[in-house]
Design a protein around this motif. Structure first.
Motif, PDB file in Angstrom:
ATOM      1  N   ALA A 129       0.833  -1.212   0.000  1.00 21.70           N
ATOM      2  CA  ALA A 129       0.000   0.000   0.000  1.00 21.70           C
ATOM      3  C   ALA A 129       0.867   1.262   0.000  1.00 21.70           C
ATOM      4  CB  ALA A 129      -0.923   0.006   1.216  1.00 21.70           C
ATOM      5  N   TYR A 130       2.111   1.136   0.478  1.00 21.09           N
ATOM      6  CA  TYR A 130       3.039   2.264   0.541  1.00 21.09           C
ATOM      7  C   TYR A 130       4.042   2.256  -0.618  1.00 21.09           C
ATOM      8  CZ  TYR A 130       1.178   2.471   5.259  1.00 21.09           C
ATOM      9  OH  TYR A 130       0.345   2.544   6.330  1.00 21.09           O
ATOM     10  N   GLY A 131       3.945   1.216  -1.451  1.00 17.86           N
ATOM     11  CA  GLY A 131       4.834   1.134  -2.604  1.00 17.86           C
ATOM     12  C   GLY A 131       6.248   0.686  -2.282  1.00 17.86           C
ATOM     13  N   VAL A 132       6.424   0.009  -1.145  1.00 14.16           N
ATOM     14  CA  VAL A 132       7.752  -0.490  -0.766  1.00 14.16           C
ATOM     15  C   VAL A 132       7.656  -1.954  -0.356  1.00 14.16           C
ATOM     16  CG1 VAL A 132       8.675   1.748  -0.039  1.00 14.16           C
ATOM     17  CG2 VAL A 132       7.543   0.294   1.634  1.00 14.16           C
ATOM     18  N   THR A 133       8.800  -2.610  -0.405  1.00 14.47           N
ATOM     19  CA  THR A 133       8.898  -3.991   0.053  1.00 14.47           C
ATOM     20  C   THR A 133       9.436  -4.010   1.480  1.00 14.47           C
ATOM     21  OG1 THR A 133      11.176  -4.254  -0.695  1.00 14.47           O
ATOM     22  CG2 THR A 133       9.422  -4.760  -2.300  1.00 14.47           C
ATOM     23  N   ALA A 134       9.401  -5.173   2.089  1.00 16.21           N
ATOM     24  CA  ALA A 134       9.933  -5.319   3.446  1.00 16.21           C
ATOM     25  C   ALA A 134      11.422  -4.977   3.473  1.00 16.21           C
ATOM     26  CB  ALA A 134       9.685  -6.735   3.966  1.00 16.21           C
ATOM     27  N   SER A 135      12.173  -5.429   2.486  1.00 12.08           N
ATOM     28  CA  SER A 135      13.607  -5.131   2.432  1.00 12.08           C
ATOM     29  C   SER A 135      13.852  -3.630   2.344  1.00 12.08           C
ATOM     30  CB  SER A 135      14.260  -5.815   1.233  1.00 12.08           C
ATOM     31  OG  SER A 135      14.166  -7.203   1.353  1.00 12.08           O
ATOM     32  N   GLN A 136      13.075  -2.949   1.525  1.00  7.63           N
ATOM     33  CA  GLN A 136      13.211  -1.501   1.395  1.00  7.63           C
ATOM     34  C   GLN A 136      12.817  -0.806   2.700  1.00  7.63           C
ATOM     35  OE1 GLN A 136      10.704  -0.811  -1.999  1.00  7.63           O
ATOM     36  NE2 GLN A 136      12.258  -1.485  -3.453  1.00  7.63           N
ATOM     37  N   MET A 137      11.780  -1.320   3.344  1.00  9.79           N
ATOM     38  CA  MET A 137      11.318  -0.706   4.583  1.00  9.79           C
ATOM     39  C   MET A 137      12.357  -0.843   5.681  1.00  9.79           C
ATOM     40  SD  MET A 137       8.909   1.047   5.607  1.00  9.79           S
ATOM     41  CE  MET A 137       9.132   1.895   7.136  1.00  9.79           C
ATOM     42  N   HIS A 138      13.073  -1.956   5.712  1.00  4.22           N
ATOM     43  CA  HIS A 138      14.119  -2.134   6.724  1.00  4.22           C
ATOM     44  C   HIS A 138      15.204  -1.066   6.578  1.00  4.22           C
ATOM     45  CE1 HIS A 138      12.439  -5.689   8.448  1.00  4.22           C
ATOM     46  NE2 HIS A 138      12.512  -6.373   7.331  1.00  4.22           N
ATOM     47  N   ILE A 139      15.538  -0.726   5.341  1.00  3.97           N
ATOM     48  CA  ILE A 139      16.536   0.326   5.096  1.00  3.97           C
ATOM     49  C   ILE A 139      15.989   1.675   5.561  1.00  3.97           C
ATOM     50  CG2 ILE A 139      17.895   1.565   3.346  1.00  3.97           C
ATOM     51  CD1 ILE A 139      18.817  -1.351   3.752  1.00  3.97           C
ATOM     52  N   LEU A 140      14.744   1.968   5.210  1.00  2.86           N
ATOM     53  CA  LEU A 140      14.117   3.234   5.633  1.00  2.86           C
ATOM     54  C   LEU A 140      14.079   3.339   7.154  1.00  2.86           C
ATOM     55  CD1 LEU A 140      11.090   3.489   3.162  1.00  2.86           C
ATOM     56  CD2 LEU A 140      13.255   4.742   3.059  1.00  2.86           C
ATOM     57  N   LYS A 152      20.729   9.026   2.771  1.00  2.00           N
ATOM     58  CA  LYS A 152      19.927   9.793   3.735  1.00  2.00           C
ATOM     59  C   LYS A 152      18.480   9.791   3.260  1.00  2.00           C
ATOM     60  CE  LYS A 152      19.602  14.189   6.057  1.00  2.00           C
ATOM     61  NZ  LYS A 152      20.384  14.772   7.093  1.00  2.00           N
ATOM     62  N   LEU A 153      17.554   9.823   4.215  1.00  2.00           N
ATOM     63  CA  LEU A 153      16.132   9.893   3.877  1.00  2.00           C
ATOM     64  C   LEU A 153      15.770  11.261   3.319  1.00  2.00           C
ATOM     65  CD1 LEU A 153      14.458   8.325   7.046  1.00  2.00           C
ATOM     66  CD2 LEU A 153      14.586   7.300   4.786  1.00  2.00           C
ATOM     67  N   THR A 154      14.863  11.273   2.367  1.00  2.00           N
ATOM     68  CA  THR A 154      14.247  12.528   1.945  1.00  2.00           C
ATOM     69  C   THR A 154      13.096  12.795   2.909  1.00  2.00           C
ATOM     70  OG1 THR A 154      12.653  11.409   0.515  1.00  2.00           O
ATOM     71  CG2 THR A 154      14.764  12.048  -0.496  1.00  2.00           C
ATOM     72  N   SER A 155      12.486  13.949   2.823  1.00  2.00           N
ATOM     73  CA  SER A 155      11.343  14.231   3.706  1.00  2.00           C
ATOM     74  C   SER A 155      10.209  13.244   3.415  1.00  2.00           C
ATOM     75  CB  SER A 155      10.863  15.672   3.541  1.00  2.00           C
ATOM     76  OG  SER A 155      10.512  15.937   2.212  1.00  2.00           O
ATOM     77  N   ARG A 156      10.043  12.881   2.158  1.00  2.00           N
ATOM     78  CA  ARG A 156       9.025  11.885   1.780  1.00  2.00           C
ATOM     79  C   ARG A 156       9.359  10.518   2.375  1.00  2.00           C
ATOM     80  NH1 ARG A 156       8.198   9.462  -3.850  1.00  2.00           N
ATOM     81  NH2 ARG A 156       6.303   8.275  -3.533  1.00  2.00           N
ATOM     82  N   GLY A 157      10.636  10.151   2.371  1.00  2.00           N
ATOM     83  CA  GLY A 157      11.076   8.887   2.955  1.00  2.00           C
ATOM     84  C   GLY A 157      10.853   8.851   4.450  1.00  2.00           C
ATOM     85  N   LEU A 158      11.094   9.977   5.110  1.00  2.00           N
ATOM     86  CA  LEU A 158      10.878  10.082   6.546  1.00  2.00           C
ATOM     87  C   LEU A 158       9.397   9.912   6.879  1.00  2.00           C
ATOM     88  CD1 LEU A 158      12.154  10.667   9.312  1.00  2.00           C
ATOM     89  CD2 LEU A 158      11.808  13.083   8.850  1.00  2.00           C
ATOM     90  N   GLU A 159       8.551  10.560   6.110  1.00  2.00           N
ATOM     91  CA  GLU A 159       7.104  10.465   6.317  1.00  2.00           C
ATOM     92  C   GLU A 159       6.615   9.041   6.092  1.00  2.00           C
ATOM     93  OE1 GLU A 159       3.202  11.989   3.928  1.00  2.00           O
ATOM     94  OE2 GLU A 159       4.794  13.465   4.247  1.00  2.00           O
ATOM     95  N   LEU A 160       7.041   8.435   4.997  1.00  2.00           N
ATOM     96  CA  LEU A 160       6.629   7.071   4.682  1.00  2.00           C
ATOM     97  C   LEU A 160       7.142   6.100   5.743  1.00  2.00           C
ATOM     98  CD1 LEU A 160       5.362   5.035   2.634  1.00  2.00           C
ATOM     99  CD2 LEU A 160       7.675   4.739   1.795  1.00  2.00           C
ATOM    100  N   GLY A 161       8.376   6.295   6.182  1.00  3.71           N
ATOM    101  CA  GLY A 161       8.946   5.427   7.204  1.00  3.71           C
ATOM    102  C   GLY A 161       8.121   5.435   8.474  1.00  3.71           C
ATOM    103  N   SER A 162       7.673   6.592   8.881  1.00  4.65           N
ATOM    104  CA  SER A 162       6.854   6.700  10.089  1.00  4.65           C
ATOM    105  C   SER A 162       5.524   5.984   9.926  1.00  4.65           C
ATOM    106  CB  SER A 162       6.601   8.172  10.431  1.00  4.65           C
ATOM    107  OG  SER A 162       7.803   8.814  10.735  1.00  4.65           O
ATOM    108  N   GLN A 163       4.905   6.143   8.759  1.00  2.00           N
ATOM    109  CA  GLN A 163       3.612   5.498   8.510  1.00  2.00           C
ATOM    110  C   GLN A 163       3.748   3.974   8.427  1.00  2.00           C
ATOM    111  OE1 GLN A 163       2.576   7.330   4.802  1.00  2.00           O
ATOM    112  NE2 GLN A 163       1.515   9.031   5.756  1.00  2.00           N
TER     113      GLN A 163
END
Length: 142
Positions: A29-40, A95-106
């Motif tokens: 739903a967020y357009g990322v995989t578990a592997s990508q989310m672990h990095i975020l 480094k996270l972008t502001s969008r990456g930071l927001e998505l990571g929190s969600q």
């Protein structure tokens, strides 16, 4: 190896695959995989908000090509950016972008929900013991 020990591997494999499948389904739903989310999440929780590719490689116990691929896909989605260290141009950091930071929190909430689901049949003491044992086994393999 006794009969009980021979059952560990299939159960661990089944748990791992089931958890990854559930995580990927929730995170789609967020357009990322578990592997990508672990990095975020790693970047989100780091003190400086920055890791080098080499640090991520060691942290996740994967090959450089794997980290580069994951980071490239995150960068293409506008969730992270790569840059060279001003002291050593060979050292690439992320480094996270502001969008990456927001998505990571969600999406982090989704990951927490998986932990709740995984341990839902355990009481509080069993959850503590389960975590303790997981950490002990992990220390053995790293």
């Amino acid at each position: 190896m006794n009969a009980m020990e021979s059952r560990y591997s299939p159960l661990i494999k089944a748990l791992s695959e089931t958890i990854e499948k559930k995580a990927n389904n929730k995170l789609s739903a967020y357009g990322v995989t578990a592997s990508q989310m672990h990095i975020l999440m790693a970047l989100h929780h780091s003190e400086s908000g920055v890791y080098s590719l080499k640090e991520l490689e060691k942290m996740f116990h994967v090959a450089q090509a794997t980290i580069v691929g994951i980071v490239s896909r995150l960068e293409a989605k506008g969730l992270v950016f790569r840059f060279s260290d001003h002291n050593d141009k060979r050292r690439k950091s992320v480094k996270l972008t502001s969008r990456g930071l927001e998505l990571g929190s969600q999406a982090e909430k989704e990951i927490e929900d998986i932990g709740v689901w995984l341990t839902s049949d355990l009481d509080t003491d069993e959850k503590k013991e389960f975590l303790r044992l997981l950490q002990k086994v992990y220390k053995t393999i790293i």
